[in-house]
Scaffold this motif. Structure first.
Motif, PDB file in Angstrom:
ATOM      1  N   VAL A 259       0.846  -1.205   0.000  1.00  0.00           N
ATOM      2  CA  VAL A 259       0.000   0.000   0.000  1.00  0.00           C
ATOM      3  C   VAL A 259       0.875   1.246   0.000  1.00  0.00           C
ATOM      4  O   VAL A 259       0.659   2.186  -0.777  1.00  0.00           O
ATOM      5  N   ASP A 260       1.879   1.269   0.875  1.00  0.00           N
ATOM      6  CA  ASP A 260       2.786   2.417   0.941  1.00  0.00           C
ATOM      7  C   ASP A 260       3.439   2.682  -0.414  1.00  0.00           C
ATOM      8  O   ASP A 260       3.500   3.825  -0.879  1.00  0.00           O
ATOM      9  N   ILE A 261       3.949   1.622  -1.040  1.00  0.00           N
ATOM     10  CA  ILE A 261       4.667   1.788  -2.304  1.00  0.00           C
ATOM     11  C   ILE A 261       3.759   2.385  -3.367  1.00  0.00           C
ATOM     12  O   ILE A 261       4.135   3.330  -4.081  1.00  0.00           O
ATOM     13  N   GLU A 262       2.546   1.859  -3.484  1.00  0.00           N
ATOM     14  CA  GLU A 262       1.626   2.381  -4.495  1.00  0.00           C
ATOM     15  C   GLU A 262       1.244   3.829  -4.209  1.00  0.00           C
ATOM     16  O   GLU A 262       1.148   4.651  -5.124  1.00  0.00           O
ATOM     17  N   THR A 304      -6.786   2.353  -2.821  1.00  0.00           N
ATOM     18  CA  THR A 304      -5.559   1.552  -2.807  1.00  0.00           C
ATOM     19  C   THR A 304      -5.630   0.473  -1.740  1.00  0.00           C
ATOM     20  O   THR A 304      -5.197  -0.667  -1.956  1.00  0.00           O
ATOM     21  N   LEU A 305      -6.175   0.800  -0.578  1.00  0.00           N
ATOM     22  CA  LEU A 305      -6.353  -0.207   0.466  1.00  0.00           C
ATOM     23  C   LEU A 305      -7.188  -1.380  -0.056  1.00  0.00           C
ATOM     24  O   LEU A 305      -6.848  -2.557   0.160  1.00  0.00           O
ATOM     25  N   LYS A 306      -8.257  -1.079  -0.748  1.00  0.00           N
ATOM     26  CA  LYS A 306      -9.126  -2.138  -1.264  1.00  0.00           C
ATOM     27  C   LYS A 306      -8.432  -2.942  -2.357  1.00  0.00           C
ATOM     28  O   LYS A 306      -8.486  -4.180  -2.375  1.00  0.00           O
ATOM     29  N   ARG A 307      -7.781  -2.240  -3.286  1.00  0.00           N
ATOM     30  CA  ARG A 307      -7.161  -2.914  -4.426  1.00  0.00           C
ATOM     31  C   ARG A 307      -5.993  -3.807  -3.994  1.00  0.00           C
ATOM     32  O   ARG A 307      -5.878  -4.954  -4.426  1.00  0.00           O
ATOM     33  N   VAL A 308      -5.136  -3.285  -3.131  1.00  0.00           N
ATOM     34  CA  VAL A 308      -3.965  -4.055  -2.708  1.00  0.00           C
ATOM     35  C   VAL A 308      -4.384  -5.219  -1.808  1.00  0.00           C
ATOM     36  O   VAL A 308      -3.773  -6.292  -1.844  1.00  0.00           O
ATOM     37  N   ALA A 309      -5.437  -5.030  -1.028  1.00  0.00           N
ATOM     38  CA  ALA A 309      -5.908  -6.125  -0.177  1.00  0.00           C
ATOM     39  C   ALA A 309      -6.260  -7.346  -1.018  1.00  0.00           C
ATOM     40  O   ALA A 309      -5.926  -8.487  -0.651  1.00  0.00           O
ATOM     41  N   ARG A 310      -6.917  -7.117  -2.146  1.00  0.00           N
ATOM     42  CA  ARG A 310      -7.293  -8.248  -3.005  1.00  0.00           C
ATOM     43  C   ARG A 310      -6.069  -8.996  -3.521  1.00  0.00           C
ATOM     44  O   ARG A 310      -6.103 -10.216  -3.688  1.00  0.00           O
ATOM     45  N   GLY A 313      -5.100 -11.599  -1.082  1.00  0.00           N
ATOM     46  CA  GLY A 313      -6.131 -12.517  -0.628  1.00  0.00           C
ATOM     47  C   GLY A 313      -6.874 -12.008   0.584  1.00  0.00           C
ATOM     48  O   GLY A 313      -7.404 -12.789   1.384  1.00  0.00           O
ATOM     49  N   LEU A 314      -6.920 -10.683   0.736  1.00  0.00           N
ATOM     50  CA  LEU A 314      -7.577 -10.044   1.876  1.00  0.00           C
ATOM     51  C   LEU A 314      -8.731  -9.176   1.396  1.00  0.00           C
ATOM     52  O   LEU A 314      -8.892  -8.934   0.200  1.00  0.00           O
ATOM     53  N   LYS A 315      -9.512  -8.696   2.327  1.00  0.00           N
ATOM     54  CA  LYS A 315     -10.585  -7.769   2.011  1.00  0.00           C
ATOM     55  C   LYS A 315     -10.542  -6.617   2.997  1.00  0.00           C
ATOM     56  O   LYS A 315     -10.501  -6.830   4.222  1.00  0.00           O
ATOM     57  N   CYS A 316     -10.543  -5.404   2.477  1.00  0.00           N
ATOM     58  CA  CYS A 316     -10.543  -4.202   3.312  1.00  0.00           C
ATOM     59  C   CYS A 316     -11.979  -3.745   3.527  1.00  0.00           C
ATOM     60  O   CYS A 316     -12.731  -3.546   2.569  1.00  0.00           O
TER      61      CYS A 316
END
Length: 708
Positions: A259-262, A304-310, A313-316
């Motif tokens: 998330v930080d990098i993006e 970004t939190l939502k996109r990177v979580a996927r 294999g996670l869900k924000c």
């Protein structure tokens, strides 16, 4: 994981590499074009088409070098999200069959999305489709990379064919111009001739939950509504205070790193991240920036939190209250005013009692919040936040201001004696350990129960919901404070003796609006009673908050400063009523569906198995089956209660759907449908504690919160 994963990434090397920022513009634009654009950014004005063509060409060339094939006007309609339509850079084929990549100034400046397909509150009929997006050159364009490739995103405002604002950004930009104008007017009274611009500076702290995506996909309530409509806490929740600031799990740490990098690449200053109070809850905070940029950045943070979580294999989860029994998620909106020459107008200095300019500004803010407490409360109202505000985990629904011991003491001196002679000082704090340095503690503590707290050189508005845009609360803050500044300037500009007049005005503001200042425990029952005695509004739900948008006081203020017209305010109220009713309707239908098709059948299977067990035991010659019988009777009684509650919910939800959209429907949903939903949840949640886990058709709270 990101494709360019590296064990160590230096933020300075990648920060802003996907942003058409000032450095990039200086490198790529002709000097005259750059100078003209900077002047418009700083002072306002229209951009001629020839200049826009040059900017568009260089922006396109830069974007293509970064891998972009499409561009989009990125805007913030009144559905709480962002919107975008992608167009490629290609042109009509040449005679040779080849094509060129092109992007004109006209395409940069103006877009034309369908205005009738977004919430408009009656401003646009279905057959009246035309609307416009206009480039906000004060917020830099950026490139977003995702599964669809790279897209040039151009931040824009969105308005109707008849000129009304249909978005969050337009009124925010209007309010920024107003607070700038009235702040400069006030500063000039104190002899400031060097500051030429005052900007609201915003730092947003974003709270969120992370759960395993596979478990998420087994919860239809989370999928449809963003929160759990059924479920009870496991034996352990947040009681041990062991999650807050705890060691971040490897899977979550890896997610946070990506998330930080993006965000860094897109120029978002992701600064602080940590575990929050509830299990599965976390927070990300960014460095302060101008209000419109901060708003854009916060949308990027949420996306970004939502996109990177996927990818992990996670869900924000950004809902304010996804789980009952643990803390919900908010968004702290840190607000201050800064000049273009580096002055923070909310910095009290070392001796606040002597800082007359600061005391006047502070008194104006106190006045503004007191006079418009209901409107500020409304700016943080949504159906999800109704579950959070007022609980012992978030600010109460009653607006109050925390100033801290130092400033409260100064205010009391001014009110009681008419003059302030001292400021409390911070003391040396001894740790009692010889190897540790002594600390200098601040002159005031913090108050986490305050909705609007002064925290050193800024105010922290803690009511905003996790999934909400920060645009609306900042529109309110900018405008109500601008009004208070304007009122002060109207008095002081006519004064024969400025020093005496400003002294009297400071005392008057604090004396008349002292009731809004409260430094105690905002969670206590005593405060609710005390607030009522003071006459402070206690607005407990969104339906009761929405009317604050269209009071004569609100309309008069917004129209005076050209932030909203009456029509725009009425349309927003209509949108909010409709959104509330739709949200409750979706939740009710989801509950009906889940209960009738999944949970109640699971209970029936359990009771059937239990009855078969009783019969089998008796057939084996054992007469003592009182435990099994008692369990069956209890389960059957709860099943009957659940069925009755399910029928009642279906009935009131059906009634709500027959009503015309508007306040009456929203009020009915709040007063009738929501209690019916709670009545259905109670017995089913109790059944979850009884029914065999292997038969329960959904992951439990324990599965979601502790198995990530």
């Amino acid at each position: 994981m990101t494709d360019d994963y590296n064990p160590y990434v230096n933020p300075a090397d990648i920060f802003g590499e996907l942003v058409f920022n000032d450095e990039t513009m200086q490198e790529r634009l002709p000097k005259k074009v750059y100078a003209k654009l900077k002047k418009i950014i700083n002072e306002g004005g229209d951009l001629d088409l020839d200049t826009a063509d040059v900017i568009a060409h260089e922006m396109k060339e830069w974007a293509i070098e970064k891998g972009a094939t499409h561009y989009t006007h990125w805007f913030q309609p009144l559905n709480g999200l962002t919107a975008e339509k992608h167009d490629s850079f290609i042109t009509s084929p040449l005679p040779s069959g080849k094509t060129l990549m092109s992007f004109s100034g006209k395409e940069l400046i103006k877009g034309e999305p369908d205005a009738s397909s977004f919430p408009s509150g009656g401003l646009r009929a279905t057959f009246e489709a035309r609307g416009y997006t206009a480039w906000d050159c004060t917020s830099p364009a950026f490139i977003r990379k995702d599964a669809g490739g790279a897209t040039l995103c151009i931040p824009t405002a969105f308005c109707s064919y008849t000129g009304e604002a249909l978005d969050q950004k337009t009124p925010l930009l209007r309010s920024m111009e107003v607070i700038n104008r009235e702040s400069l007017r006030l500063l000039k009274l104190f002899g400031n001739t060097t500051s030429t611009k005052v900007t609201p500076s915003i730092g947003a702290e974003q709270e969120y939950f992370i759960v395993d995506e596979k478990k998420y996909l087994q919860r239809k309530d989370l999928i449809y509504t963003g929160r759990t409509l059924f479920g009870t806490m496991p034996a352990k929740g947040q009681e041990m205070d062991d999650h807050y600031f705890g060691i971040i799990q490897p899977r979550i740490a890896s997610f946070m790193k990506d998330v930080d990098i993006e965000l860094w690449k897109m120029g978002v200053t992701a600064k602080t991240e940590h575990n929050e109070v509830a299990p599965g809850q976390h927070e990300l905070a960014v460095i302060y920036s101008e209000a419109n940029v901060a708003t854009d950045d916060n949308h990027l943070v949420m996306q970004t939190l939502k996109r990177v979580a996927r990818k992990h294999g996670l869900k924000c989860l950004l809902h304010e209250k996804p789980f009952e029994g643990v803390n919900g998620s908010g968004k702290h909106d840190n607000w201050s005013l800064t000049t273009d020459d580096g002055i923070n107008l909310l910095d009290p200095g070392k001796t606040p009692h002597e800082n007359i300019q600061f005391l006047l500004i502070l008194s104006c803010i106190v006045k503004a919040v007191d006079e418009h407490a209901g409107l500020l409360r409304e700016s943080a109202a949504d159906p999800g936040n109704d579950h959070r505000l007022g609980a012992n985990e978030a600010p109460p629904a009653i607006l109050s201001i925390f100033l801290g011991e130092q400033l409260e003491d100064v205010v009391e001196q001014l009110i009681s004696t008419g003059d302030a002679k001292r400021s409390l000082k911070g003391e040396r704090l001894s740790t009692g350990v010889s190897s540790l340095p002594d600390l200098y503690k601040d002159a005031t503590d913090r108050n986490r129960t305050s909705p609007f707290a002064f925290t050193g050189n800024k105010f922290e508005f803690r009511m905003v919901g996790s999934q909400d845009s920060i645009a609306e609360p900042n529109v309110v803050l900018n405008t109500i404070v601008a009004e208070a500044f304007s009122d002060a300037c109207d008095i002081l500009e006519k004064a024969d003796q400025f020093q005496l007049a400003v002294h009297d005005l400071i005392k008057k503001n604090f004396t008349e609006h002292e009731r809004i200042i409260f430094n105690g425990d905002g969670y206590s029952d005593e405060w609710v009673k005390e607030a009522a005695r003071r006459g402070l509004p206690n607005i407990t739900c969104e339906v009761d908050a929405i009317p604050e948008l269209v009071t004569e006081q609100t309309v008069r203020m917004y129209e005076k400063f050209h932030v909203f017209t009456r029509t725009e305010l009425e349309s927003r109220a209509e949108i909010k009523y409709e959104n509330y009713a739709k949200t409750i309707n979706i939740e009710a239908k989801a509950m009906i569906n889940i209960a009738s098709k999944r949970l109640i059948p699971a209970v029936v299977r359990y009771t059937t198995a239990l009855a078969d067990s009783i019969n089998a035991v008796r057939a084996a010659g054992v007469d003592e089956v009182s435990v099994q019988t008692e369990l069956l009777q209890k389960t059957s009684a709860l099943l009957r209660e659940s069925m009755n509650a399910l029928r009642a919910l279906s009935e009131v939800d059906g009634q709500a759907n027959t009503m015309a959209r508007g306040r009456d429907q929203a009020k009915f949903c709040h007063d009738k449908v929501t209690p019916a939903m709670e009545a259905l949840r109670r017995p089913i949640d109790e059944l979850e504690q009884i029914v065999d886990k292997s038969l329960w058709p959904m992951p439990s709270y324990g599965d979601l919160l502790f198995e990530v």
